[in-house]
Design a protein around this motif. Structure first.
Motif, PDB file in Angstrom:
ATOM      1  N   ARG A 153       0.775  -7.618   5.819  1.00 47.99           N
ATOM      2  CA  ARG A 153       1.961  -7.103   6.523  1.00 47.99           C
ATOM      3  C   ARG A 153       3.008  -6.590   5.546  1.00 47.99           C
ATOM      4  NH1 ARG A 153       3.227 -11.765  10.500  1.00 47.99           N
ATOM      5  NH2 ARG A 153       1.053 -12.215  10.812  1.00 47.99           N
ATOM      6  N   LYS A 154       3.205  -7.330   4.460  1.00 54.23           N
ATOM      7  CA  LYS A 154       4.174  -6.894   3.448  1.00 54.23           C
ATOM      8  C   LYS A 154       3.748  -5.563   2.840  1.00 54.23           C
ATOM      9  CE  LYS A 154       5.998 -11.375   1.963  1.00 54.23           C
ATOM     10  NZ  LYS A 154       6.071 -12.330   0.842  1.00 54.23           N
ATOM     11  N   LEU A 155       2.470  -5.398   2.598  1.00 53.41           N
ATOM     12  CA  LEU A 155       1.950  -4.162   2.032  1.00 53.41           C
ATOM     13  C   LEU A 155       2.145  -2.998   3.002  1.00 53.41           C
ATOM     14  CD1 LEU A 155       0.498  -3.248  -0.554  1.00 53.41           C
ATOM     15  CD2 LEU A 155      -1.654  -3.578   0.646  1.00 53.41           C
ATOM     16  N   ILE A 156       1.882  -3.242   4.280  1.00 52.03           N
ATOM     17  CA  ILE A 156       2.068  -2.202   5.300  1.00 52.03           C
ATOM     18  C   ILE A 156       3.549  -1.839   5.406  1.00 52.03           C
ATOM     19  CG2 ILE A 156       1.929  -1.729   7.791  1.00 52.03           C
ATOM     20  CD1 ILE A 156      -0.740  -3.381   7.721  1.00 52.03           C
ATOM     21  N   GLU A 157       4.415  -2.843   5.367  1.00 53.48           N
ATOM     22  CA  GLU A 157       5.858  -2.572   5.431  1.00 53.48           C
ATOM     23  C   GLU A 157       6.306  -1.735   4.233  1.00 53.48           C
ATOM     24  OE1 GLU A 157       8.098  -3.194   7.913  1.00 53.48           O
ATOM     25  OE2 GLU A 157       6.300  -3.808   9.021  1.00 53.48           O
ATOM     26  N   ARG A 158       5.772  -2.063   3.070  1.00 54.33           N
ATOM     27  CA  ARG A 158       6.137  -1.298   1.873  1.00 54.33           C
ATOM     28  C   ARG A 158       5.646   0.145   1.985  1.00 54.33           C
ATOM     29  NH1 ARG A 158       4.411  -2.388  -4.251  1.00 54.33           N
ATOM     30  NH2 ARG A 158       5.758  -0.815  -5.182  1.00 54.33           N
ATOM     31  N   ALA A 159       4.420   0.334   2.481  1.00 49.05           N
ATOM     32  CA  ALA A 159       3.882   1.692   2.646  1.00 49.05           C
ATOM     33  C   ALA A 159       4.706   2.472   3.672  1.00 49.05           C
ATOM     34  CB  ALA A 159       2.416   1.627   3.077  1.00 49.05           C
ATOM     35  N   LYS A 160       5.106   1.794   4.754  1.00 50.28           N
ATOM     36  CA  LYS A 160       5.964   2.465   5.741  1.00 50.28           C
ATOM     37  C   LYS A 160       7.275   2.896   5.096  1.00 50.28           C
ATOM     38  CE  LYS A 160       6.306  -0.460   9.136  1.00 50.28           C
ATOM     39  NZ  LYS A 160       6.467  -1.183  10.403  1.00 50.28           N
ATOM     40  N   GLY A 161       7.849   2.026   4.281  1.00 50.60           N
ATOM     41  CA  GLY A 161       9.100   2.361   3.595  1.00 50.60           C
ATOM     42  C   GLY A 161       8.941   3.577   2.691  1.00 50.60           C
ATOM     43  N   ILE A 162       7.830   3.653   1.998  1.00 49.21           N
ATOM     44  CA  ILE A 162       7.564   4.804   1.126  1.00 49.21           C
ATOM     45  C   ILE A 162       7.464   6.080   1.957  1.00 49.21           C
ATOM     46  CG2 ILE A 162       5.819   5.860  -0.394  1.00 49.21           C
ATOM     47  CD1 ILE A 162       5.247   2.925  -1.390  1.00 49.21           C
ATOM     48  N   LEU A 163       6.716   6.003   3.057  1.00 50.31           N
ATOM     49  CA  LEU A 163       6.571   7.186   3.929  1.00 50.31           C
ATOM     50  C   LEU A 163       7.915   7.586   4.539  1.00 50.31           C
ATOM     51  CD1 LEU A 163       3.206   6.357   5.756  1.00 50.31           C
ATOM     52  CD2 LEU A 163       3.590   8.112   4.009  1.00 50.31           C
ATOM     53  N   MET A 164       8.697   6.593   4.931  1.00 55.67           N
ATOM     54  CA  MET A 164       9.998   6.881   5.534  1.00 55.67           C
ATOM     55  C   MET A 164      10.901   7.598   4.518  1.00 55.67           C
ATOM     56  SD  MET A 164      10.385   3.254   7.575  1.00 55.67           S
ATOM     57  CE  MET A 164      12.131   3.358   7.820  1.00 55.67           C
ATOM     58  N   GLU A 190      10.581   4.515  11.279  1.00 58.87           N
ATOM     59  CA  GLU A 190       9.612   3.435  11.070  1.00 58.87           C
ATOM     60  C   GLU A 190       8.408   3.586  11.990  1.00 58.87           C
ATOM     61  OE1 GLU A 190       9.372  -1.456  10.953  1.00 58.87           O
ATOM     62  OE2 GLU A 190      11.285  -0.490  11.362  1.00 58.87           O
ATOM     63  N   ASP A 191       8.650   3.926  13.245  1.00 59.04           N
ATOM     64  CA  ASP A 191       7.574   4.116  14.208  1.00 59.04           C
ATOM     65  C   ASP A 191       6.669   5.277  13.807  1.00 59.04           C
ATOM     66  OD1 ASP A 191       6.279   3.338  16.664  1.00 59.04           O
ATOM     67  OD2 ASP A 191       7.099   5.191  17.552  1.00 59.04           O
ATOM     68  N   GLU A 192       7.264   6.369  13.360  1.00 61.97           N
ATOM     69  CA  GLU A 192       6.469   7.531  12.936  1.00 61.97           C
ATOM     70  C   GLU A 192       5.634   7.211  11.701  1.00 61.97           C
ATOM     71  OE1 GLU A 192       9.355  11.246  14.314  1.00 61.97           O
ATOM     72  OE2 GLU A 192       9.805  10.151  12.443  1.00 61.97           O
ATOM     73  N   ALA A 193       6.218   6.464  10.782  1.00 64.99           N
ATOM     74  CA  ALA A 193       5.481   6.078   9.572  1.00 64.99           C
ATOM     75  C   ALA A 193       4.276   5.213   9.944  1.00 64.99           C
ATOM     76  CB  ALA A 193       6.399   5.334   8.608  1.00 64.99           C
ATOM     77  N   TYR A 194       4.446   4.279  10.862  1.00 61.07           N
ATOM     78  CA  TYR A 194       3.341   3.427  11.275  1.00 61.07           C
ATOM     79  C   TYR A 194       2.257   4.242  11.978  1.00 61.07           C
ATOM     80  CZ  TYR A 194       0.565  -0.342  13.141  1.00 61.07           C
ATOM     81  OH  TYR A 194      -0.490  -1.162  13.432  1.00 61.07           O
ATOM     82  N   LYS A 195       2.685   5.166  12.855  1.00 61.76           N
ATOM     83  CA  LYS A 195       1.705   6.013  13.550  1.00 61.76           C
ATOM     84  C   LYS A 195       0.909   6.858  12.557  1.00 61.76           C
ATOM     85  CE  LYS A 195       4.025   6.271  18.008  1.00 61.76           C
ATOM     86  NZ  LYS A 195       4.804   7.076  18.938  1.00 61.76           N
ATOM     87  N   LEU A 196       1.573   7.339  11.510  1.00 66.41           N
ATOM     88  CA  LEU A 196       0.885   8.126  10.490  1.00 66.41           C
ATOM     89  C   LEU A 196      -0.143   7.257   9.754  1.00 66.41           C
ATOM     90  CD1 LEU A 196       0.542  10.777   8.929  1.00 66.41           C
ATOM     91  CD2 LEU A 196       2.436  10.059   7.464  1.00 66.41           C
ATOM     92  N   LEU A 197       0.238   6.038   9.414  1.00 62.29           N
ATOM     93  CA  LEU A 197      -0.699   5.110   8.786  1.00 62.29           C
ATOM     94  C   LEU A 197      -1.903   4.843   9.689  1.00 62.29           C
ATOM     95  CD1 LEU A 197       1.630   2.342   7.269  1.00 62.29           C
ATOM     96  CD2 LEU A 197       0.052   3.781   5.996  1.00 62.29           C
ATOM     97  N   ARG A 198      -1.621   4.577  10.950  1.00 60.63           N
ATOM     98  CA  ARG A 198      -2.688   4.276  11.909  1.00 60.63           C
ATOM     99  C   ARG A 198      -3.614   5.469  12.100  1.00 60.63           C
ATOM    100  NH1 ARG A 198      -0.467   2.603  17.343  1.00 60.63           N
ATOM    101  NH2 ARG A 198      -0.428   4.840  17.629  1.00 60.63           N
ATOM    102  N   LYS A 256      -9.273   0.369   7.395  1.00 58.76           N
ATOM    103  CA  LYS A 256      -8.209  -0.486   7.912  1.00 58.76           C
ATOM    104  C   LYS A 256      -6.861   0.084   7.494  1.00 58.76           C
ATOM    105  CE  LYS A 256     -10.888  -4.724   7.694  1.00 58.76           C
ATOM    106  NZ  LYS A 256     -10.976  -6.056   7.087  1.00 58.76           N
ATOM    107  N   ILE A 257      -5.861  -0.182   8.310  1.00 56.27           N
ATOM    108  CA  ILE A 257      -4.501   0.277   7.998  1.00 56.27           C
ATOM    109  C   ILE A 257      -4.054  -0.283   6.652  1.00 56.27           C
ATOM    110  CG2 ILE A 257      -2.070   0.091   8.683  1.00 56.27           C
ATOM    111  CD1 ILE A 257      -2.951   0.306  11.586  1.00 56.27           C
ATOM    112  N   VAL A 258      -4.391  -1.529   6.386  1.00 59.59           N
ATOM    113  CA  VAL A 258      -3.957  -2.137   5.128  1.00 59.59           C
ATOM    114  C   VAL A 258      -4.575  -1.419   3.930  1.00 59.59           C
ATOM    115  CG1 VAL A 258      -5.733  -3.960   4.986  1.00 59.59           C
ATOM    116  CG2 VAL A 258      -3.446  -4.336   4.013  1.00 59.59           C
ATOM    117  N   ASP A 259      -5.780  -0.889   4.085  1.00 64.80           N
ATOM    118  CA  ASP A 259      -6.400  -0.143   2.984  1.00 64.80           C
ATOM    119  C   ASP A 259      -5.658   1.162   2.715  1.00 64.80           C
ATOM    120  OD1 ASP A 259      -8.325  -2.124   2.709  1.00 64.80           O
ATOM    121  OD2 ASP A 259      -9.751  -1.112   4.033  1.00 64.80           O
TER     122      ASP A 259
END
Length: 195
Positions: free
Chosen positions: A144-155, A162-170, A179-182
């Motif tokens: 989760r911490k890794l995903i949050e950090r990746a979202k922050g980078i994308l943002m 934040e929602d758009e960054a997560y959707k892009l990851l997904r 996997k999203i974490v990968d």
């Protein structure tokens, strides 16, 4: 695992006490009991046997012996039941810290051995389950911490919410069948490399 399918390694420097343990285990329905004399190659002999349970009897364990038993328990990933003639609070705490599943002081009676062995197995399995759950929780938290950090980078870099960054990851994870974490790990690694 049926009762008779258990393989129990008995470690005792005294042949007379080892015989009592062996008798109690056989009377309790244990089909395969192997007495292993203490020695420098103890861990190797136990590892080659691959017992289901390790039963140890000592007069008064030292910290070195408890450390050796801890190594056995970790290496073999099996419950260790220890019978001792004398003990004190420090040794009991050291036994708990070493992962000994059952520590019985002045209780070597053949009619009690099987029930103590059963408790040792149950305690070991409960502890192993808790350890697995803890490891899984730690792994999930790290993911989760890794995903949050990746979202922050994308943002930051793409100007996304934040929602758009997560959707892009997904979406990227689905496209690559990963996997999203990968995907998050790859983004964080790339960001670290590029500064």
């Amino acid at each position: 695992m049926t009762e008779t399918s258990l393989t129990v390694a008995v470690i005792d420097p005294s042949p007379a006490r080892a015989a009592i343990l062996e008798e109690g285990l056989r009377a309790g329905g244990v089909g395969h009991v192997v007495v292993i004399p203490d020695g420098p190659d103890l861990q190797a002999r136990v590892a080659s046997l691959k017992p289901d349970v390790i039963v140890v009897h000592l007069e008064s364990p030292s910290r070195d012996v408890l450390e050796q038993m801890s190594g056995l328990s970790r290496q073999a990933e099996r419950p260790v039941a220890m019978f001792v003639d004398r003990s004190d609070q420090t040794m009991m705490q050291a036994a708990v810290d070493a992962g000994i599943s059952a520590y019985v002081v002045d209780g070597l009676r053949s009619d009690r051995i099987r029930s103590i062995l059963d408790i040792a197995i149950l305690r070991f399995n409960a502890f192993a389950r808790l350890q697995r759950e803890l490891d899984e929780a730690r792994s999930e938290l790290a993911d989760r911490k890794l995903i949050e950090r990746a979202k922050g980078i994308l943002m930051t870099r793409k100007g996304l919410s934040e929602d758009e960054a997560y959707k892009l990851l997904r979406r990227q994870a689905m496209n690559e069948k990963r996997k999203i974490v990968d995907i998050a790990r790859a983004i964080v690694t790339a960001a670290d490399l590029l500064g």
